[in-house]
Design a protein around this motif. Structure first.
Motif, PDB file in Angstrom:
ATOM      1  N   GLN A  98     -25.573   1.854  -2.745  1.00  0.00           N
ATOM      2  CA  GLN A  98     -25.828   0.757  -3.691  1.00  0.00           C
ATOM      3  C   GLN A  98     -24.918  -0.447  -3.459  1.00  0.00           C
ATOM      4  OE1 GLN A  98     -26.934   1.722  -7.752  1.00  0.00           O
ATOM      5  NE2 GLN A  98     -26.605   3.896  -7.352  1.00  0.00           N
ATOM      6  N   GLY A  99     -24.549  -0.660  -2.185  1.00  0.00           N
ATOM      7  CA  GLY A  99     -23.781  -1.845  -1.843  1.00  0.00           C
ATOM      8  C   GLY A  99     -22.291  -1.736  -2.096  1.00  0.00           C
ATOM      9  N   ILE A 100     -21.853  -0.662  -2.743  1.00  0.00           N
ATOM     10  CA  ILE A 100     -20.422  -0.518  -3.046  1.00  0.00           C
ATOM     11  C   ILE A 100     -19.651  -0.173  -1.777  1.00  0.00           C
ATOM     12  CG2 ILE A 100     -18.741   0.900  -4.292  1.00  0.00           C
ATOM     13  CD1 ILE A 100     -20.763   1.032  -6.586  1.00  0.00           C
ATOM     14  N   ASN A 101     -20.234   0.694  -0.916  1.00  0.00           N
ATOM     15  CA  ASN A 101     -19.499   1.135   0.269  1.00  0.00           C
ATOM     16  C   ASN A 101     -19.199  -0.030   1.218  1.00  0.00           C
ATOM     17  OD1 ASN A 101     -22.172   0.782   0.987  1.00  0.00           O
ATOM     18  ND2 ASN A 101     -22.478   2.853   1.768  1.00  0.00           N
ATOM     19  N   THR A 102     -20.128  -0.965   1.364  1.00  0.00           N
ATOM     20  CA  THR A 102     -19.865  -2.091   2.259  1.00  0.00           C
ATOM     21  C   THR A 102     -18.727  -2.971   1.728  1.00  0.00           C
ATOM     22  OG1 THR A 102     -21.639  -3.333   1.150  1.00  0.00           O
ATOM     23  CG2 THR A 102     -22.207  -2.178   3.179  1.00  0.00           C
ATOM     24  N   MET A 103     -18.687  -3.150   0.414  1.00  0.00           N
ATOM     25  CA  MET A 103     -17.615  -3.960  -0.156  1.00  0.00           C
ATOM     26  C   MET A 103     -16.268  -3.254  -0.025  1.00  0.00           C
ATOM     27  SD  MET A 103     -17.195  -6.946  -1.378  1.00  0.00           S
ATOM     28  CE  MET A 103     -18.836  -7.425  -1.919  1.00  0.00           C
ATOM     29  N   ILE A 104     -16.258  -1.935  -0.201  1.00  0.00           N
ATOM     30  CA  ILE A 104     -15.012  -1.174  -0.036  1.00  0.00           C
ATOM     31  C   ILE A 104     -14.518  -1.290   1.392  1.00  0.00           C
ATOM     32  CG2 ILE A 104     -13.987   1.123  -0.106  1.00  0.00           C
ATOM     33  CD1 ILE A 104     -14.585  -0.055  -2.863  1.00  0.00           C
ATOM     34  N   LEU A 105     -15.442  -1.222   2.340  1.00  0.00           N
ATOM     35  CA  LEU A 105     -15.039  -1.324   3.743  1.00  0.00           C
ATOM     36  C   LEU A 105     -14.468  -2.700   4.050  1.00  0.00           C
ATOM     37  CD1 LEU A 105     -14.922   0.542   6.111  1.00  0.00           C
ATOM     38  CD2 LEU A 105     -17.252  -0.100   6.734  1.00  0.00           C
ATOM     39  N   ARG A 106     -14.984  -3.728   3.413  1.00  0.00           N
ATOM     40  CA  ARG A 106     -14.422  -5.073   3.582  1.00  0.00           C
ATOM     41  C   ARG A 106     -12.995  -5.145   3.017  1.00  0.00           C
ATOM     42  NH1 ARG A 106     -18.127  -8.769   5.188  1.00  0.00           N
ATOM     43  NH2 ARG A 106     -20.310  -8.129   5.104  1.00  0.00           N
ATOM     44  N   ILE A 107     -12.775  -4.466   1.901  1.00  0.00           N
ATOM     45  CA  ILE A 107     -11.434  -4.441   1.310  1.00  0.00           C
ATOM     46  C   ILE A 107     -10.456  -3.769   2.264  1.00  0.00           C
ATOM     47  CG2 ILE A 107     -10.052  -3.465  -0.570  1.00  0.00           C
ATOM     48  CD1 ILE A 107     -12.673  -3.705  -2.294  1.00  0.00           C
ATOM     49  N   LEU A 108     -10.865  -2.637   2.827  1.00  0.00           N
ATOM     50  CA  LEU A 108      -9.999  -1.935   3.778  1.00  0.00           C
ATOM     51  C   LEU A 108      -9.782  -2.770   5.037  1.00  0.00           C
ATOM     52  CD1 LEU A 108     -11.455   1.666   3.370  1.00  0.00           C
ATOM     53  CD2 LEU A 108      -9.296   0.785   2.455  1.00  0.00           C
ATOM     54  N   ALA A 109     -10.800  -3.554   5.416  1.00  0.00           N
ATOM     55  CA  ALA A 109     -10.633  -4.452   6.562  1.00  0.00           C
ATOM     56  C   ALA A 109      -9.604  -5.540   6.248  1.00  0.00           C
ATOM     57  CB  ALA A 109     -11.981  -5.085   6.914  1.00  0.00           C
ATOM     58  N   ASN A 110      -9.610  -6.033   5.027  1.00  0.00           N
ATOM     59  CA  ASN A 110      -8.595  -7.007   4.617  1.00  0.00           C
ATOM     60  C   ASN A 110      -7.197  -6.431   4.761  1.00  0.00           C
ATOM     61  OD1 ASN A 110     -10.549  -8.904   3.938  1.00  0.00           O
ATOM     62  ND2 ASN A 110     -10.606  -8.309   1.787  1.00  0.00           N
ATOM     63  N   VAL A 111      -7.035  -5.181   4.351  1.00  0.00           N
ATOM     64  CA  VAL A 111      -5.734  -4.512   4.445  1.00  0.00           C
ATOM     65  C   VAL A 111      -5.332  -4.358   5.909  1.00  0.00           C
ATOM     66  CG1 VAL A 111      -4.440  -2.410   3.902  1.00  0.00           C
ATOM     67  CG2 VAL A 111      -6.119  -3.291   2.270  1.00  0.00           C
ATOM     68  N   ALA A 112      -6.266  -3.879   6.714  1.00  0.00           N
ATOM     69  CA  ALA A 112      -5.960  -3.634   8.129  1.00  0.00           C
ATOM     70  C   ALA A 112      -5.626  -4.929   8.862  1.00  0.00           C
ATOM     71  CB  ALA A 112      -7.146  -2.946   8.802  1.00  0.00           C
ATOM     72  N   HIS A 113      -6.214  -6.024   8.438  1.00  0.00           N
ATOM     73  CA  HIS A 113      -6.015  -7.291   9.123  1.00  0.00           C
ATOM     74  C   HIS A 113      -4.626  -7.884   8.871  1.00  0.00           C
ATOM     75  CE1 HIS A 113      -7.094 -11.114  10.948  1.00  0.00           C
ATOM     76  NE2 HIS A 113      -6.598 -11.727   9.889  1.00  0.00           N
ATOM     77  N   LYS A 114      -3.983  -7.488   7.787  1.00  0.00           N
ATOM     78  CA  LYS A 114      -2.735  -8.153   7.396  1.00  0.00           C
ATOM     79  C   LYS A 114      -1.567  -7.796   8.310  1.00  0.00           C
ATOM     80  CE  LYS A 114      -4.166 -10.621   3.984  1.00  0.00           C
ATOM     81  NZ  LYS A 114      -5.589 -10.512   4.358  1.00  0.00           N
ATOM     82  N   LYS A 115      -1.303  -6.498   8.510  1.00  0.00           N
ATOM     83  CA  LYS A 115      -0.136  -6.093   9.287  1.00  0.00           C
ATOM     84  C   LYS A 115      -0.432  -4.813  10.059  1.00  0.00           C
ATOM     85  CE  LYS A 115       3.219  -7.737   5.829  1.00  0.00           C
ATOM     86  NZ  LYS A 115       4.306  -7.294   4.910  1.00  0.00           N
ATOM     87  N   LYS A 116       0.209  -4.678  11.233  1.00  0.00           N
ATOM     88  CA  LYS A 116       0.052  -3.436  11.987  1.00  0.00           C
ATOM     89  C   LYS A 116       0.619  -2.247  11.221  1.00  0.00           C
ATOM     90  CE  LYS A 116      -0.040  -5.337  16.671  1.00  0.00           C
ATOM     91  NZ  LYS A 116       0.581  -5.313  18.033  1.00  0.00           N
ATOM     92  N   GLU A 117       1.675  -2.492  10.440  1.00  0.00           N
ATOM     93  CA  GLU A 117       2.273  -1.404   9.666  1.00  0.00           C
ATOM     94  C   GLU A 117       1.276  -0.842   8.658  1.00  0.00           C
ATOM     95  OE1 GLU A 117       3.536  -4.331  10.129  1.00  0.00           O
ATOM     96  OE2 GLU A 117       5.456  -4.086  11.177  1.00  0.00           O
ATOM     97  N   LEU A 118       0.465  -1.714   8.087  1.00  0.00           N
ATOM     98  CA  LEU A 118      -0.542  -1.250   7.136  1.00  0.00           C
ATOM     99  C   LEU A 118      -1.628  -0.454   7.834  1.00  0.00           C
ATOM    100  CD1 LEU A 118      -0.972  -4.376   4.791  1.00  0.00           C
ATOM    101  CD2 LEU A 118       0.602  -2.447   4.585  1.00  0.00           C
ATOM    102  N   CYS A 119      -1.956  -0.822   9.081  1.00  0.00           N
ATOM    103  CA  CYS A 119      -2.932  -0.052   9.858  1.00  0.00           C
ATOM    104  C   CYS A 119      -2.443   1.371  10.082  1.00  0.00           C
ATOM    105  CB  CYS A 119      -3.178  -0.724  11.215  1.00  0.00           C
ATOM    106  SG  CYS A 119      -4.129  -2.250  11.118  1.00  0.00           S
ATOM    107  N   VAL A 120      -1.166   1.498  10.417  1.00  0.00           N
ATOM    108  CA  VAL A 120      -0.587   2.833  10.639  1.00  0.00           C
ATOM    109  C   VAL A 120      -0.705   3.672   9.372  1.00  0.00           C
ATOM    110  CG1 VAL A 120       1.535   4.089  11.163  1.00  0.00           C
ATOM    111  CG2 VAL A 120       0.959   2.005  12.440  1.00  0.00           C
ATOM    112  N   GLN A 121      -0.424   3.054   8.221  1.00  0.00           N
ATOM    113  CA  GLN A 121      -0.521   3.793   6.954  1.00  0.00           C
ATOM    114  C   GLN A 121      -1.963   4.202   6.660  1.00  0.00           C
ATOM    115  OE1 GLN A 121       1.856   2.314   3.534  1.00  0.00           O
ATOM    116  NE2 GLN A 121       2.622   0.743   4.937  1.00  0.00           N
ATOM    117  N   LEU A 122      -2.911   3.333   6.976  1.00  0.00           N
ATOM    118  CA  LEU A 122      -4.322   3.666   6.765  1.00  0.00           C
ATOM    119  C   LEU A 122      -4.737   4.849   7.632  1.00  0.00           C
ATOM    120  CD1 LEU A 122      -5.937   0.091   6.641  1.00  0.00           C
ATOM    121  CD2 LEU A 122      -5.638   1.654   4.731  1.00  0.00           C
ATOM    122  N   VAL A 123      -4.240   4.872   8.854  1.00  0.00           N
ATOM    123  CA  VAL A 123      -4.560   5.999   9.750  1.00  0.00           C
ATOM    124  C   VAL A 123      -3.966   7.295   9.211  1.00  0.00           C
ATOM    125  CG1 VAL A 123      -4.180   6.953  12.063  1.00  0.00           C
ATOM    126  CG2 VAL A 123      -4.810   4.547  11.790  1.00  0.00           C
TER     127      VAL A 123
END
Length: 503
Positions: free
Chosen positions: A389-414
């Motif tokens: 219902q369109g929620i998953n695509t928006m959540i993925l955009r939010i996580l992309a925003n996080v990943a884009h900010k810093k490499k350290e945040l990418c490591v935490q996401l992994v």
């Protein structure tokens, strides 16, 4: 190339094709919320009941009674009050309303009683007008025009019940006729509402009625050009903001009406005036409070919805360097995630609103991206990636925003398992989800070699190869880019080193 486009929904001027598509999707998603608001009679007409009418609303008179009562009212006498009261009840019948406006001088008679010296006659006369304003027949509203100047004048009166009746009558008349709306604007309805709200700011019943009438004006088709600029330059925005916090004794209704008014104002082309008055900070703070409250009051979603829209739209006008000071506490992200979970199954459209605001909030702010990790909110968001219902695509955009900010945040996401979740979303039939997953995967992969190793260990390479051979266009290009530049090339290098060592 790989950076995720920021989702704003409120671009000024020309926007990209992808943004326009997102905007169209959002309009479709809002239909459910608009329908829910109409069902609650927050947009539709209001009928203010008398104390003795609360048990039954059955009509006691018909068309013939209207004609008879009009004749009796033309005769002076002590029974005029009774006849007027009976007329107000008779006018609940839609056919009787048409009969009334067709009678010669009927409206002028009613106006004369409205402006007379008898207080009770004035009250019953405005009750008759109120019943007429609630009519389903659109030709009734223009017939009430002779009374509108007096209704506006009486907004400065002292009687709460009388003022309420005048306000709801005016609010009911606005949607039915552009002629009525134009006349009311020319007669000064906006300054009259501002003055009424200022004088009656401690009377929440009147404040609610002002909010209702103003919201009816702000929803007009030409409101952006003819109404909103005037409202924004008046004292109404600051007055609306002062009522936002719900009163524990009176309830949510005044705050709901004022929040919807602020939402319509925040949709204007330039909302910097609202920002200057602290609207973003106040709406954000209230959302944080509502999201952190234990349990939820009945109808709270009707307040949450306009507040979310205010914040989401005002973020589009907020300078990046003042985002933190304008929004305030980073715990707003906690509240947004709480709304996401609370309304996910019962009102998915409202859950999408929450995700949209969270996306706008994280698009420019590393502080709010970090807050998602600090408050351990990412695991809950990742669970929603399998929700449709369109929620998953928006959540993925939010996580992309996080990943884009810093490499350290990418490591935490992994570390939190995002790579494993992406392996699931890459298998989805939804092309938008697959494309977004490839974007996020790229940001994670370039953050460090350990991410590549983990993705290979999770058997992610065959997933990309499947996309490479079974997809076309952008998805295929991105899969090929990842494989050739970051995954297969690294694996080939590793194999070469191993062969040299063994020899």
């Amino acid at each position: 190339m790989w950076r995720l486009n920021r989702v704003r929904y409120k671009h000024v001027g020309q926007s990209s094709k992808s943004s326009e598509e997102l905007r169209l999707k959002r309009r479709e998603q809002e239909k459910a919320l608009r329908q829910a608001r109409r069902d609650k009679q927050l947009v539709s007409k209001r009928l203010l009941l008398n104390e003795d009418d609360e048990v039954t609303m059955e009509t006691t008179s018909g068309e013939q009674d209207v004609v008879s009562l009009l004749y009796k009212l033309q005769q002076s006498g002590s029974e005029r009050e009774t006849h007027l009261k009976d007329l107000s009840k008779a006018l609940r019948d839609p056919s009787a309303q048409l009969t009334f406006i067709k009678q010669e001088n009927s409206m002028h008679l009613l106006v004369s009683l409205l402006t007379g010296s008898n207080t009770q006659c004035r009250l019953h006369a405005v009750r008759c007008l109120h019943e007429l304003s609630h009519s389903v027949h659109t030709n009734v509203a223009p017939a009430c025009l002779p009374a509108t100047p007096y209704l506006l004048t009486y907004l400065s009166g002292q009687s709460t019940k009388f003022t309420e009746l005048c306000l709801y009558t005016l609010g009911n008349l606005i949607p039915d006729s552009d002629v009525v709306k134009e006349k009311l604007l020319a007669q000064g309805i906006i300054p009259a509402l501002a003055s009424c709200m200022e004088n009656q700011r401690h009377n929440l019943a009147v404040v609610e009625a002002v909010g209702f009438t103003l919201s009816q004006l702000l929803q007009a088709k030409d409101a952006a050009e003819k109404i909103i600029p005037t409202v924004l330059t008046s004292c109404l925005p600051s007055q609306l903001l002062s009522v936002l916090t719900p009163d524990p004794k009176f309830g949510l209704a005044p705050a709901i009406e004022c929040a919807w008014c602020l939402h319509y104002l925040a949709c204007s082309k330039d909302s910097r005036g609202l920002l200057a008055q602290g609207a973003l900070l106040q709406c954000s703070s209230l959302l944080s409070s509502l999201g952190g409250a234990e349990g939820s009051k009945e109808g709270m979603e009707l307040l949450v919805c306009p507040l979310l829209r205010c914040v989401g739209n005002l973020l589009s006008f907020c300078p990046v360097d003042s985002l933190s000071s304008q929004v305030g506490d980073v715990r707003l992200v906690v509240a947004l995630c709480a709304f996401l979970q609370a309304y996910l199954h019962t009102q998915p459209a409202l859950a999408r609103e929450s995700a949209w605001v969270l996306n706008n909030l994280t698009a420019h702010s590393g502080e709010f991206c970090s807050a998602l990790l600090t408050f351990n909110l990412v695991p809950g968001l990742m669970q929603l990636l399998l929700f449709s219902q369109g929620i998953n695509t928006m959540i993925l955009r939010i996580l992309a925003n996080v990943a884009h900010k810093k490499k350290e945040l990418c490591v935490q996401l992994v570390h939190l398992g995002l790579l494993s979740t992406l392996c699931s979303t890459l298998k989805m039939a939804d092309q938008e989800m697959v494309t977004l997953s490839l974007e996020v995967l790229f940001m994670l992969v370039v953050s460090g070699p350990q991410v590549v190793d983990e993705f290979v260990r999770l058997n992610g390479v065959p997933l990309l190869e499947a996309i490479q051979y079974n997809s076309d266009g952008e998805m295929r290009q991105r899969a090929v880019y990842l494989l050739e530049r970051h995954l297969l090339s690294d694996s080939s290098s590793a194999c070469t080193v191993d062969n040299v060592s063994s020899s």
